[in-house]
Scaffold this active site. Sequence first.
Site, mmCIF file in Angstrom:
data_model
loop_
_atom_site.group_PDB
_atom_site.id
_atom_site.type_symbol
_atom_site.label_atom_id
_atom_site.label_comp_id
_atom_site.label_asym_id
_atom_site.label_seq_id
_atom_site.Cartn_x
_atom_site.Cartn_y
_atom_site.Cartn_z
ATOM 1 N N SER A 124 0.832 -1.204 0.000
ATOM 2 C CA SER A 124 0.000 0.000 0.000
ATOM 3 C C SER A 124 0.864 1.251 0.000
ATOM 4 O O SER A 124 1.977 1.253 0.541
ATOM 5 C CB SER A 124 -0.858 -0.035 1.264
ATOM 6 O OG SER A 124 -1.437 1.209 1.517
ATOM 7 N N TYR A 149 -1.399 -1.247 10.820
ATOM 8 C CA TYR A 149 -1.688 -1.803 9.495
ATOM 9 C C TYR A 149 -0.553 -1.460 8.524
ATOM 10 O O TYR A 149 -0.009 -2.320 7.833
ATOM 11 C CB TYR A 149 -3.029 -1.252 8.963
ATOM 12 C CG TYR A 149 -3.221 -1.484 7.478
ATOM 13 C CD1 TYR A 149 -3.485 -2.765 6.994
ATOM 14 C CD2 TYR A 149 -3.098 -0.443 6.548
ATOM 15 C CE1 TYR A 149 -3.619 -2.996 5.633
ATOM 16 C CE2 TYR A 149 -3.235 -0.658 5.188
ATOM 17 C CZ TYR A 149 -3.505 -1.939 4.732
ATOM 18 O OH TYR A 149 -3.631 -2.163 3.383
ATOM 19 N N LYS A 153 2.538 -3.870 6.458
ATOM 20 C CA LYS A 153 2.910 -3.863 5.030
ATOM 21 C C LYS A 153 4.411 -3.607 4.886
ATOM 22 O O LYS A 153 5.082 -4.234 4.065
ATOM 23 C CB LYS A 153 2.100 -2.812 4.267
ATOM 24 C CG LYS A 153 0.615 -3.120 4.194
ATOM 25 C CD LYS A 153 0.326 -4.354 3.352
ATOM 26 C CE LYS A 153 -1.123 -4.750 3.356
ATOM 27 N NZ LYS A 153 -1.397 -6.069 2.781
HETATM 28 P P1 NAD Z 1 -10.694 -7.279 1.448
HETATM 29 O O1 NAD Z 1 -10.836 -7.286 2.927
HETATM 30 O O2 NAD Z 1 -11.882 -6.949 0.633
HETATM 31 O O3 NAD Z 1 -10.100 -8.676 0.945
HETATM 32 C C1 NAD Z 1 -9.229 -9.450 1.721
HETATM 33 C C2 NAD Z 1 -9.766 -10.875 1.706
HETATM 34 O O4 NAD Z 1 -8.881 -11.691 2.450
HETATM 35 C C3 NAD Z 1 -11.143 -11.000 2.364
HETATM 36 O O5 NAD Z 1 -11.999 -11.719 1.515
HETATM 37 C C4 NAD Z 1 -10.875 -11.772 3.648
HETATM 38 O O6 NAD Z 1 -11.953 -12.591 4.016
HETATM 39 C C5 NAD Z 1 -9.625 -12.562 3.292
HETATM 40 N N1 NAD Z 1 -8.773 -12.904 4.422
HETATM 41 C C6 NAD Z 1 -8.328 -12.096 5.416
HETATM 42 N N2 NAD Z 1 -7.558 -12.794 6.275
HETATM 43 C C7 NAD Z 1 -7.494 -14.059 5.799
HETATM 44 C C8 NAD Z 1 -6.843 -15.241 6.243
HETATM 45 N N3 NAD Z 1 -6.142 -15.274 7.361
HETATM 46 N N4 NAD Z 1 -6.990 -16.365 5.509
HETATM 47 C C9 NAD Z 1 -7.724 -16.364 4.365
HETATM 48 N N5 NAD Z 1 -8.375 -15.280 3.920
HETATM 49 C C10 NAD Z 1 -8.251 -14.131 4.627
HETATM 50 O O7 NAD Z 1 -9.492 -6.288 1.110
HETATM 51 P P2 NAD Z 1 -9.058 -5.676 -0.284
HETATM 52 O O8 NAD Z 1 -9.469 -4.263 -0.326
HETATM 53 O O9 NAD Z 1 -9.467 -6.584 -1.376
HETATM 54 O O10 NAD Z 1 -7.482 -5.693 -0.110
HETATM 55 C C11 NAD Z 1 -6.698 -6.765 -0.601
HETATM 56 C C12 NAD Z 1 -5.245 -6.536 -0.212
HETATM 57 O O11 NAD Z 1 -4.817 -5.284 -0.732
HETATM 58 C C13 NAD Z 1 -4.990 -6.483 1.289
HETATM 59 O O12 NAD Z 1 -3.761 -7.093 1.547
HETATM 60 C C14 NAD Z 1 -4.928 -5.000 1.573
HETATM 61 O O13 NAD Z 1 -4.148 -4.716 2.699
HETATM 62 C C15 NAD Z 1 -4.265 -4.485 0.308
HETATM 63 N N6 NAD Z 1 -4.584 -3.080 0.029
HETATM 64 C C16 NAD Z 1 -5.874 -2.690 -0.062
HETATM 65 C C17 NAD Z 1 -6.172 -1.355 -0.291
HETATM 66 C C18 NAD Z 1 -7.607 -0.891 -0.370
HETATM 67 O O14 NAD Z 1 -7.873 0.292 -0.224
HETATM 68 N N7 NAD Z 1 -8.575 -1.747 -0.616
HETATM 69 C C19 NAD Z 1 -5.140 -0.428 -0.467
HETATM 70 C C20 NAD Z 1 -3.818 -0.866 -0.393
HETATM 71 C C21 NAD Z 1 -3.545 -2.212 -0.158
HETATM 72 C C1 UD1 Z 2 -6.666 4.989 3.793
HETATM 73 C C2 UD1 Z 2 -5.697 4.448 4.804
HETATM 74 C C3 UD1 Z 2 -4.502 3.811 4.098
HETATM 75 C C4 UD1 Z 2 -4.982 2.774 3.082
HETATM 76 C C5 UD1 Z 2 -5.918 3.501 2.096
HETATM 77 C C6 UD1 Z 2 -6.442 2.617 1.028
HETATM 78 C C7 UD1 Z 2 -5.992 5.936 6.742
HETATM 79 C C8 UD1 Z 2 -5.353 6.994 7.580
HETATM 80 N N1 UD1 Z 2 -5.275 5.503 5.686
HETATM 81 O O1 UD1 Z 2 -6.011 5.996 3.080
HETATM 82 O O2 UD1 Z 2 -3.664 3.204 5.032
HETATM 83 O O3 UD1 Z 2 -3.901 2.224 2.378
HETATM 84 O O4 UD1 Z 2 -7.025 4.012 2.848
HETATM 85 O O5 UD1 Z 2 -7.424 1.771 1.550
HETATM 86 O O6 UD1 Z 2 -7.078 5.489 7.018
HETATM 87 N N2 UD1 Z 2 -12.201 11.284 4.031
HETATM 88 C C9 UD1 Z 2 -13.153 12.156 4.507
HETATM 89 N N3 UD1 Z 2 -14.250 11.627 5.107
HETATM 90 C C10 UD1 Z 2 -14.449 10.272 5.246
HETATM 91 C C11 UD1 Z 2 -13.451 9.385 4.734
HETATM 92 C C12 UD1 Z 2 -12.342 9.945 4.141
HETATM 93 O O7 UD1 Z 2 -13.028 13.376 4.406
HETATM 94 O O8 UD1 Z 2 -15.462 9.853 5.821
HETATM 95 C C13 UD1 Z 2 -11.015 11.863 3.369
HETATM 96 C C14 UD1 Z 2 -9.727 11.497 4.094
HETATM 97 O O9 UD1 Z 2 -9.400 12.480 5.035
HETATM 98 C C15 UD1 Z 2 -8.740 11.459 2.931
HETATM 99 C C16 UD1 Z 2 -9.580 11.045 1.718
HETATM 100 O O10 UD1 Z 2 -10.930 11.291 2.088
HETATM 101 O O11 UD1 Z 2 -8.255 12.726 2.702
HETATM 102 C C17 UD1 Z 2 -9.402 9.589 1.364
HETATM 103 O O12 UD1 Z 2 -9.618 8.824 2.530
HETATM 104 P P1 UD1 Z 2 -9.603 7.238 2.531
HETATM 105 O O13 UD1 Z 2 -10.526 6.729 1.500
HETATM 106 O O14 UD1 Z 2 -9.838 6.796 3.939
HETATM 107 O O15 UD1 Z 2 -8.131 6.876 2.061
HETATM 108 P P2 UD1 Z 2 -6.716 7.305 2.678
HETATM 109 O O16 UD1 Z 2 -6.873 8.134 3.863
HETATM 110 O O17 UD1 Z 2 -5.897 7.841 1.565
#
Ligand code: NAD
Ligand code: UD1
Length: 335
Positions: A124, A149, A153
Site C-alpha cells: 500500500s 496496518y 505492510k
Molecule cells: P478485502 O478485505 O476486501 O479482501 C481481503 C480478503 O482476504 C477478504 O476476503 C478476507 O476474508 C480474506 N482474508 C483475510 N484474512 C485471511 C486469512 N487469514 N486467511 C484467508 N483469507 C483471509 O481487502 P481488499 O481491499 O481486497 O485488499 C486486498 C489486499 O490489498 C490487502 O492485503 C490489503 O491490505 C491491500 N490493500 C488494499 C487497499 C484498499 O484500499 N482496498 C489499499 C492498499 C492495499
Molecule cells: C486509507 C488508509 C490507508 C490505506 C488507504 C487505502 C488511513 C489513515 N489511511 O487511506 O492506510 O492504504 O485508505 O485503503 O485510514 N475522508 C473524509 N471523510 C471520510 C473518509 C475519508 O473526508 O469519511 C477523506 C480522508 O481524510 C482522505 C480522503 O478522504 O483525505 C481519502 O480517505 P480514505 O478513503 O480513507 O483513504 P486514505 O486516507 O488515503
Amino acid sequence: MKILVTGGLGYIGSHVSVLLLEKGYEVIIVDNLDNSSISVLEGIKKITNLSPVFEKLDIRDYNQIELFLSKHNDLSGVIHFAAHKSVSESVENPLKYYDNNVLGFINLYNLIKERKIPLIFSSSATVYGNADSVPIKEDAPIKEAFSPYGKTKQICEEIIRDTTKSNLSTKSVVLRYFNPVGAHPSGLIGELPNGKPQNLIPFITQTLIGKINKLMVFGNDYPTEDGTCIRDYIDVMDLAEAHIKSLEFILEPKNDKNFEVINIGTGKGHSVFQIIKIFEKVTKKKLKYKVTGRRKGDVPVSYADCSKAKEILGWTSKLSIEESIASSWNWENNN
Ligand code: NAD
Ligand code: UD1
C-alpha cells in the site's frame, strides 16, 4: 497456468480473479470469509461463466495450507491479498494485524518459497507515510507508518526483500496500491465494506443512498488548493490489469529480476471536494456533507509516480475518475 489467489473473494481479489479467468488462467481461490461473502463466488461465476476452485481456508493454518498446496502441486504463481485492512481497527487491536498480516503471510511464504512459486504481494501507498514530495516514486524514503496496518505492510515488504536476496530462485513483485476505487462494470462484484465504511468512496455512496446521514469531510485547512486532502484514486479494473501484467512479467523466463516494488496509481490527484463534485455530477444528486476536524494520520497530498509500472510492466491506468465513480455508484445501487 494455475494461479493461487489468497483473499480472492475480497474486493480486489475478486476483480483480479475475474480477469485471470477471462485471460485463460486456472484460478484457485482460498479465503476464510473473514471480510467477504460466499456470494462473491457467484458473482465471479456469473461474470465469467467459469468456476474457479474455492476452498474456505485460513492462511494462518499451516497444516491446512500445506495439505492444500500438496493437492495443487502445479501452481505457477501466487497473488496474495489475504490480510486485514482497517487502519483504525489496527490501532485498536495491533496484535490482530500482526497475527494475520505478518504471521499469516510468513506461514504462506515459507511454503511457497520452498516450492519456488513466484509471488505478487499487495502492499500500500501507506508505507510511504507522509512523503517529502509528490508524485511519490518507489525509492522515496520509507517513513514510520501511522498505523500498525501500515507497519505490517512495511514488515512484509522487508521479509520479501530479504528472502529474495538470500534465495535468488524466489521471484516477487510488490505492488503498492494508491487508493483503489470503482467496481466491475457488471455491478455484480464490488467493495463490500464491513460495517460503517471508513474510506471516502463507499462512505459517499452510502450517504447518497441514505444509509448514512452525511459525509464528514476531515479537514479543509490543508495546504492544498481547496484545503482538502488529495489522493490518487485508481480504478479496481485497472488495478486488476496491473496484476495480470505483473504476473506476465514474473513468469517471463527471460526476466532475471527477482524483486521489484512498483507503484500502482493514476499519477493524478483529486481533492475530497473535487470527488464530491464529480459524484454530484455523475449521480445528479446532492451530497449532504459537513466539514469537520482533521483525521489523525491523514497526509495532505499523496499521488503516485507511475513511470516504473509503465517501463517495467507496460501498464498505465486507463479509466477516468468519472468512470470509477459511475461504477461505484452502479455497484451501490445493484447491491
Ligand atoms: P478485502 O478485505 O476486501 O479482501 C481481503 C480478503 O482476504 C477478504 O476476503 C478476507 O476474508 C480474506 N482474508 C483475510 N484474512 C485471511 C486469512 N487469514 N486467511 C484467508 N483469507 C483471509 O481487502 P481488499 O481491499 O481486497 O485488499 C486486498 C489486499 O490489498 C490487502 O492485503 C490489503 O491490505 C491491500 N490493500 C488494499 C487497499 C484498499 O484500499 N482496498 C489499499 C492498499 C492495499
Ligand atoms: C486509507 C488508509 C490507508 C490505506 C488507504 C487505502 C488511513 C489513515 N489511511 O487511506 O492506510 O492504504 O485508505 O485503503 O485510514 N475522508 C473524509 N471523510 C471520510 C473518509 C475519508 O473526508 O469519511 C477523506 C480522508 O481524510 C482522505 C480522503 O478522504 O483525505 C481519502 O480517505 P480514505 O478513503 O480513507 O483513504 P486514505 O486516507 O488515503
